[in-house]
Motif scaffolding. Structure first.
Motif, PDB file in Angstrom:
ATOM      1  N   ILE A   1       0.841  -1.201   0.000  1.00  0.00           N
ATOM      2  CA  ILE A   1       0.000   0.000   0.000  1.00  0.00           C
ATOM      3  C   ILE A   1       0.875   1.249   0.000  1.00  0.00           C
ATOM      4  CG2 ILE A   1      -1.622   1.342   1.403  1.00  0.00           C
ATOM      5  CD1 ILE A   1      -2.869  -1.331   2.238  1.00  0.00           C
ATOM      6  N   ILE A   2       1.951   1.240   0.785  1.00  0.00           N
ATOM      7  CA  ILE A   2       2.871   2.386   0.818  1.00  0.00           C
ATOM      8  C   ILE A   2       3.541   2.568  -0.535  1.00  0.00           C
ATOM      9  CG2 ILE A   2       5.033   3.225   1.824  1.00  0.00           C
ATOM     10  CD1 ILE A   2       4.093   1.892   4.450  1.00  0.00           C
ATOM     11  N   LYS A   3       3.932   1.470  -1.166  1.00  0.00           N
ATOM     12  CA  LYS A   3       4.590   1.541  -2.473  1.00  0.00           C
ATOM     13  C   LYS A   3       3.630   2.063  -3.550  1.00  0.00           C
ATOM     14  CE  LYS A   3       6.730  -1.467  -5.891  1.00  0.00           C
ATOM     15  NZ  LYS A   3       6.993  -2.874  -6.237  1.00  0.00           N
ATOM     16  N   ASP A   4       2.370   1.650  -3.492  1.00  0.00           N
ATOM     17  CA  ASP A   4       1.389   2.032  -4.506  1.00  0.00           C
ATOM     18  C   ASP A   4       0.847   3.447  -4.327  1.00  0.00           C
ATOM     19  OD1 ASP A   4       1.657  -0.471  -5.608  1.00  0.00           O
ATOM     20  OD2 ASP A   4      -0.155  -1.280  -4.675  1.00  0.00           O
ATOM     21  N   ASN A   5       1.063   4.048  -3.165  1.00  0.00           N
ATOM     22  CA  ASN A   5       0.508   5.373  -2.874  1.00  0.00           C
ATOM     23  C   ASN A   5       1.591   6.318  -2.379  1.00  0.00           C
ATOM     24  OD1 ASN A   5      -2.509   4.863  -3.181  1.00  0.00           O
ATOM     25  ND2 ASN A   5      -1.887   3.223  -1.817  1.00  0.00           N
ATOM     26  N   PRO A   6       2.516   6.718  -3.247  1.00  0.00           N
ATOM     27  CA  PRO A   6       3.602   7.600  -2.806  1.00  0.00           C
ATOM     28  C   PRO A   6       3.109   9.032  -2.586  1.00  0.00           C
ATOM     29  CG  PRO A   6       3.696   7.323  -5.167  1.00  0.00           C
ATOM     30  CD  PRO A   6       2.601   6.409  -4.667  1.00  0.00           C
ATOM     31  N   TYR A   7       3.893   9.780  -1.842  1.00  0.00           N
ATOM     32  CA  TYR A   7       3.624  11.208  -1.699  1.00  0.00           C
ATOM     33  C   TYR A   7       3.928  11.885  -3.025  1.00  0.00           C
ATOM     34  CZ  TYR A   7       3.321  10.705   3.350  1.00  0.00           C
ATOM     35  OH  TYR A   7       2.946  10.354   4.613  1.00  0.00           O
ATOM     36  N   ILE A   8       3.067  12.815  -3.418  1.00  0.00           N
ATOM     37  CA  ILE A   8       3.294  13.548  -4.665  1.00  0.00           C
ATOM     38  C   ILE A   8       3.167  15.040  -4.388  1.00  0.00           C
ATOM     39  CG2 ILE A   8       2.509  11.673  -6.149  1.00  0.00           C
ATOM     40  CD1 ILE A   8      -0.132  13.160  -6.484  1.00  0.00           C
TER      41      ILE A   8
ATOM     42  N   ILE B   1       1.690  18.576  -5.075  1.00  0.00           N
ATOM     43  CA  ILE B   1       0.430  19.098  -5.605  1.00  0.00           C
ATOM     44  C   ILE B   1       0.736  20.355  -6.403  1.00  0.00           C
ATOM     45  CG2 ILE B   1      -1.823  20.039  -5.008  1.00  0.00           C
ATOM     46  CD1 ILE B   1      -1.709  18.328  -2.458  1.00  0.00           C
ATOM     47  N   THR B   2       0.421  20.285  -7.707  1.00  0.00           N
ATOM     48  CA  THR B   2       0.663  21.434  -8.579  1.00  0.00           C
ATOM     49  C   THR B   2      -0.603  21.933  -9.248  1.00  0.00           C
ATOM     50  OG1 THR B   2       1.206  19.933 -10.392  1.00  0.00           O
ATOM     51  CG2 THR B   2       3.040  20.739  -9.048  1.00  0.00           C
ATOM     52  N   ASP B   3      -1.613  21.092  -9.340  1.00  0.00           N
ATOM     53  CA  ASP B   3      -2.877  21.500  -9.959  1.00  0.00           C
ATOM     54  C   ASP B   3      -4.009  20.668  -9.367  1.00  0.00           C
ATOM     55  OD1 ASP B   3      -2.426  19.027 -11.110  1.00  0.00           O
ATOM     56  OD2 ASP B   3      -2.275  19.773 -13.154  1.00  0.00           O
ATOM     57  N   ASN B   4      -5.199  20.841  -9.912  1.00  0.00           N
ATOM     58  CA  ASN B   4      -6.376  20.160  -9.387  1.00  0.00           C
ATOM     59  C   ASN B   4      -6.265  18.639  -9.553  1.00  0.00           C
ATOM     60  OD1 ASN B   4      -8.818  19.943  -8.143  1.00  0.00           O
ATOM     61  ND2 ASN B   4     -10.033  20.366  -9.981  1.00  0.00           N
ATOM     62  N   GLU B   5      -5.692  18.186 -10.641  1.00  0.00           N
ATOM     63  CA  GLU B   5      -5.565  16.749 -10.893  1.00  0.00           C
ATOM     64  C   GLU B   5      -4.623  16.085  -9.889  1.00  0.00           C
ATOM     65  OE1 GLU B   5      -3.922  13.757 -14.365  1.00  0.00           O
ATOM     66  OE2 GLU B   5      -4.602  15.769 -14.933  1.00  0.00           O
ATOM     67  N   THR B   6      -3.487  16.715  -9.635  1.00  0.00           N
ATOM     68  CA  THR B   6      -2.558  16.138  -8.665  1.00  0.00           C
ATOM     69  C   THR B   6      -3.111  16.244  -7.241  1.00  0.00           C
ATOM     70  OG1 THR B   6      -1.326  18.218  -8.547  1.00  0.00           O
ATOM     71  CG2 THR B   6      -0.493  16.515 -10.049  1.00  0.00           C
ATOM     72  N   PHE B   7      -3.946  17.266  -6.979  1.00  0.00           N
ATOM     73  CA  PHE B   7      -4.590  17.385  -5.673  1.00  0.00           C
ATOM     74  C   PHE B   7      -5.542  16.216  -5.440  1.00  0.00           C
ATOM     75  CE2 PHE B   7      -8.262  18.902  -3.177  1.00  0.00           C
ATOM     76  CZ  PHE B   7      -7.621  19.126  -1.969  1.00  0.00           C
ATOM     77  N   THR B   8      -6.326  15.874  -6.455  1.00  0.00           N
ATOM     78  CA  THR B   8      -7.253  14.749  -6.358  1.00  0.00           C
ATOM     79  C   THR B   8      -6.499  13.441  -6.156  1.00  0.00           C
ATOM     80  OG1 THR B   8      -8.805  15.923  -7.801  1.00  0.00           O
ATOM     81  CG2 THR B   8      -9.162  13.567  -7.502  1.00  0.00           C
ATOM     82  N   THR B   9      -5.423  13.266  -6.885  1.00  0.00           N
ATOM     83  CA  THR B   9      -4.602  12.059  -6.733  1.00  0.00           C
ATOM     84  C   THR B   9      -3.983  11.996  -5.339  1.00  0.00           C
ATOM     85  OG1 THR B   9      -4.112  12.101  -9.097  1.00  0.00           O
ATOM     86  CG2 THR B   9      -2.704  10.742  -7.721  1.00  0.00           C
ATOM     87  N   ALA B  10      -3.502  13.117  -4.856  1.00  0.00           N
ATOM     88  CA  ALA B  10      -2.891  13.164  -3.524  1.00  0.00           C
ATOM     89  C   ALA B  10      -3.910  12.832  -2.437  1.00  0.00           C
ATOM     90  CB  ALA B  10      -2.272  14.528  -3.275  1.00  0.00           C
ATOM     91  N   LYS B  11      -5.141  13.290  -2.594  1.00  0.00           N
ATOM     92  CA  LYS B  11      -6.192  12.968  -1.634  1.00  0.00           C
ATOM     93  C   LYS B  11      -6.444  11.465  -1.594  1.00  0.00           C
ATOM     94  CE  LYS B  11      -9.740  15.336  -2.873  1.00  0.00           C
ATOM     95  NZ  LYS B  11     -11.042  16.010  -2.936  1.00  0.00           N
ATOM     96  N   LYS B  12      -6.490  10.839  -2.762  1.00  0.00           N
ATOM     97  CA  LYS B  12      -6.714   9.393  -2.828  1.00  0.00           C
ATOM     98  C   LYS B  12      -5.563   8.634  -2.176  1.00  0.00           C
ATOM     99  CE  LYS B  12      -9.610   9.309  -6.936  1.00  0.00           C
ATOM    100  NZ  LYS B  12      -9.746   8.819  -8.308  1.00  0.00           N
TER     101      LYS B  12
ATOM    102  N   ALA C   1      -5.823   6.322   1.157  1.00  0.00           N
ATOM    103  CA  ALA C   1      -5.397   4.922   1.096  1.00  0.00           C
ATOM    104  C   ALA C   1      -4.364   4.615   2.166  1.00  0.00           C
ATOM    105  CB  ALA C   1      -4.843   4.601  -0.286  1.00  0.00           C
ATOM    106  N   LEU C   2      -3.446   5.544   2.405  1.00  0.00           N
ATOM    107  CA  LEU C   2      -2.428   5.331   3.424  1.00  0.00           C
ATOM    108  C   LEU C   2      -3.024   5.335   4.828  1.00  0.00           C
ATOM    109  CD1 LEU C   2       0.456   7.517   1.990  1.00  0.00           C
ATOM    110  CD2 LEU C   2       0.416   5.023   2.168  1.00  0.00           C
TER     111      LEU C   2
END
Length: 65
Positions: A34-41, A43-54, A58-59
């Motif tokens: 789970i840690i490997k599949d959900n790295p910290y990213i 946030i530069t725009d709305n799309e990366t914000f949504t991904t970061a929330k997911k 998950a973490l």
């Protein structure tokens, strides 16, 4: 005549092995995956914000998306 089936079983904490429980087996590998599949990213725009929330969710909850 006594029925021993209804008596609770006792055990010693000194001899108790948590890793032997079915619920615990492979949990470490699952958590590392789970840690490997959900790295910290970053946030530069709305799309990366949504991904970061997911990824954060998950973490925190240890669930796969």
């Amino acid at each position: 005549m006594s029925d021993n089936k209804n008596l609770p079983q006792t055990f010693s904490l000194e001899n108790f092995n948590v890793n032997a429980l079915e619920e615990v087996k492979n949990k470490r590998e699952l958590q590392l995956q789970i840690i490997k599949d959900n790295p910290y990213i970053e946030i530069t725009d709305n799309e990366t914000f949504t991904t970061a929330k997911k990824h954060r969710t998950a973490l925190v909850t240890c669930k796969f998306w």
